[in-house]
Scaffold this active site. Sequence first.
Site, short mmCIF file in Angstrom:
data_model
loop_
_atom_site.label_atom_id
_atom_site.label_comp_id
_atom_site.label_asym_id
_atom_site.label_seq_id
_atom_site.Cartn_x
_atom_site.Cartn_y
_atom_site.Cartn_z
N ASN A 30 -32.45 -28.77 -67.94
CA ASN A 30 -31.86 -28.05 -69.07
C ASN A 30 -31.37 -29.09 -70.07
O ASN A 30 -30.36 -29.76 -69.82
CB ASN A 30 -30.69 -27.19 -68.55
CG ASN A 30 -29.95 -26.48 -69.68
OD1 ASN A 30 -30.37 -26.51 -70.84
ND2 ASN A 30 -28.84 -25.84 -69.34
N LYS B 252 -30.12 -28.54 -72.90
CA LYS B 252 -29.00 -28.03 -73.70
C LYS B 252 -29.26 -28.36 -75.19
O LYS B 252 -30.40 -28.34 -75.62
CB LYS B 252 -27.68 -28.59 -73.17
CG LYS B 252 -27.52 -28.33 -71.66
CD LYS B 252 -26.17 -28.61 -71.10
CE LYS B 252 -26.14 -28.31 -69.61
NZ LYS B 252 -24.82 -28.47 -69.01
N HIS C 198 -26.11 -18.93 -68.56
CA HIS C 198 -25.46 -20.22 -68.28
C HIS C 198 -23.97 -20.10 -68.61
O HIS C 198 -23.60 -19.40 -69.56
CB HIS C 198 -26.12 -21.31 -69.14
CG HIS C 198 -25.73 -22.69 -68.72
ND1 HIS C 198 -24.51 -23.24 -69.02
CD2 HIS C 198 -26.38 -23.62 -67.97
CE1 HIS C 198 -24.43 -24.45 -68.49
NE2 HIS C 198 -25.56 -24.71 -67.85
N GLU D 147 -22.07 -21.99 -70.11
CA GLU D 147 -21.75 -22.38 -71.48
C GLU D 147 -21.98 -21.22 -72.45
O GLU D 147 -21.36 -21.15 -73.51
CB GLU D 147 -22.57 -23.62 -71.87
CG GLU D 147 -22.03 -24.86 -71.15
CD GLU D 147 -23.06 -25.95 -70.91
OE1 GLU D 147 -24.12 -25.94 -71.55
OE2 GLU D 147 -22.77 -26.82 -70.06
N GLU E 125 -24.32 -22.61 -60.29
CA GLU E 125 -23.75 -23.73 -61.02
C GLU E 125 -22.23 -23.57 -61.10
O GLU E 125 -21.72 -22.89 -62.01
CB GLU E 125 -24.31 -23.79 -62.45
CG GLU E 125 -25.81 -24.00 -62.51
CD GLU E 125 -26.24 -24.69 -63.80
OE1 GLU E 125 -27.06 -25.60 -63.71
OE2 GLU E 125 -25.73 -24.32 -64.88
N GLY F 177 -21.39 -31.35 -65.70
CA GLY F 177 -21.07 -32.46 -66.60
C GLY F 177 -19.83 -33.24 -66.22
O GLY F 177 -19.32 -34.02 -67.02
N SER G 147 -23.97 -31.64 -62.01
CA SER G 147 -23.87 -33.07 -61.69
C SER G 147 -24.87 -33.55 -60.64
O SER G 147 -24.56 -34.42 -59.84
CB SER G 147 -22.44 -33.43 -61.27
OG SER G 147 -21.55 -33.24 -62.36
P1 13P Z 1 -25.19 -31.46 -65.54
O1 13P Z 1 -26.36 -31.78 -64.63
O2 13P Z 1 -25.15 -32.31 -66.77
O3 13P Z 1 -23.89 -31.41 -64.78
O4 13P Z 1 -25.45 -29.97 -66.09
C1 13P Z 1 -25.76 -28.96 -65.21
C2 13P Z 1 -26.16 -27.77 -65.98
O5 13P Z 1 -25.35 -27.13 -66.62
C3 13P Z 1 -27.59 -27.39 -65.95
O6 13P Z 1 -27.79 -26.14 -66.51
#
Ligand code: 13P
Length: 249
Positions: A9, A11, A93, A95, A163, A169, A209
């Site tokens: 992803n 983002k 997601h 976010e 997740e 992150g 992560s």
């Molecule tokens: P990270 O791997 O940067 O922690 O992000 C995970 C994520 O949100 C994938 O959708």
Amino acid sequence: MRRKLAAGNWKMNGLSADLGELDALAGAASGPDTEILICPPATLIATASARAKGTGLLIGAQDCHTNASGAHTGDISAAQLRDAGASAVILGHSERREAHEESSEIVRAKARAALEAGLAAIVCLGESLAQREAQNTLDIIGGQLAGSIPDSATGQNLVIAYEPIWAIGTGKVPTLAQIGEVHDFLRARLERRFGAGVGRSVRLLYGGSVKPGNASEIFTVSNVDGALVGGASLKAADFLPIIEALETA
Ligand code: 13P
């Protein structure tokens, strides 16, 4: 048997100049047991798809609208994503659940739209740190699962990504036991709702992560069929070792 899935992803990262990262992944995407999917920003889906054509590398999107078309300025429909070359779309997601106040009901409507357009839906679920500390993780995950997944889901068109919000992150990763508890719970709930055949064929990804250094041990956990990777999917040099760990798991 469920095919393994390494999904990236990107983002809100990536410009045309970054598409060269796909070439190395395309070279790795020929194995029969493992699918590799990159979900770049919407602006790059068409060019990424053209670049990946014929290689086995799959291209996906990060969100879609609930409607197939209409007066929704700035939004993108599932059919448009498919037309641009996407085969899957990430939905729900954290976010988006947080920054765009997307409820599970909205996520389910988006998932339905995605399936109707012929896209696979990668539906994300996860608890906050406060919810985990209050020992509400399985309640939260169970509620999100029940609310976000349309009845038309199958093992071919649905992937679930667990997740934990506090792991995204942050460099923090749940223990293997914590990941296993949630993934076993998800499997049991899917089997109860859809029956053993469909319930056992839906792939379950872990995300949060995932890095080259921890991927191998995460992939030993039962009912972990792959990963949804953020930061470490941006560079092929980081994502390739994760793909390799999954292939050899
Ligand atoms: P990270 O791997 O940067 O922690 O992000 C995970 C994520 O949100 C994938 O959708």
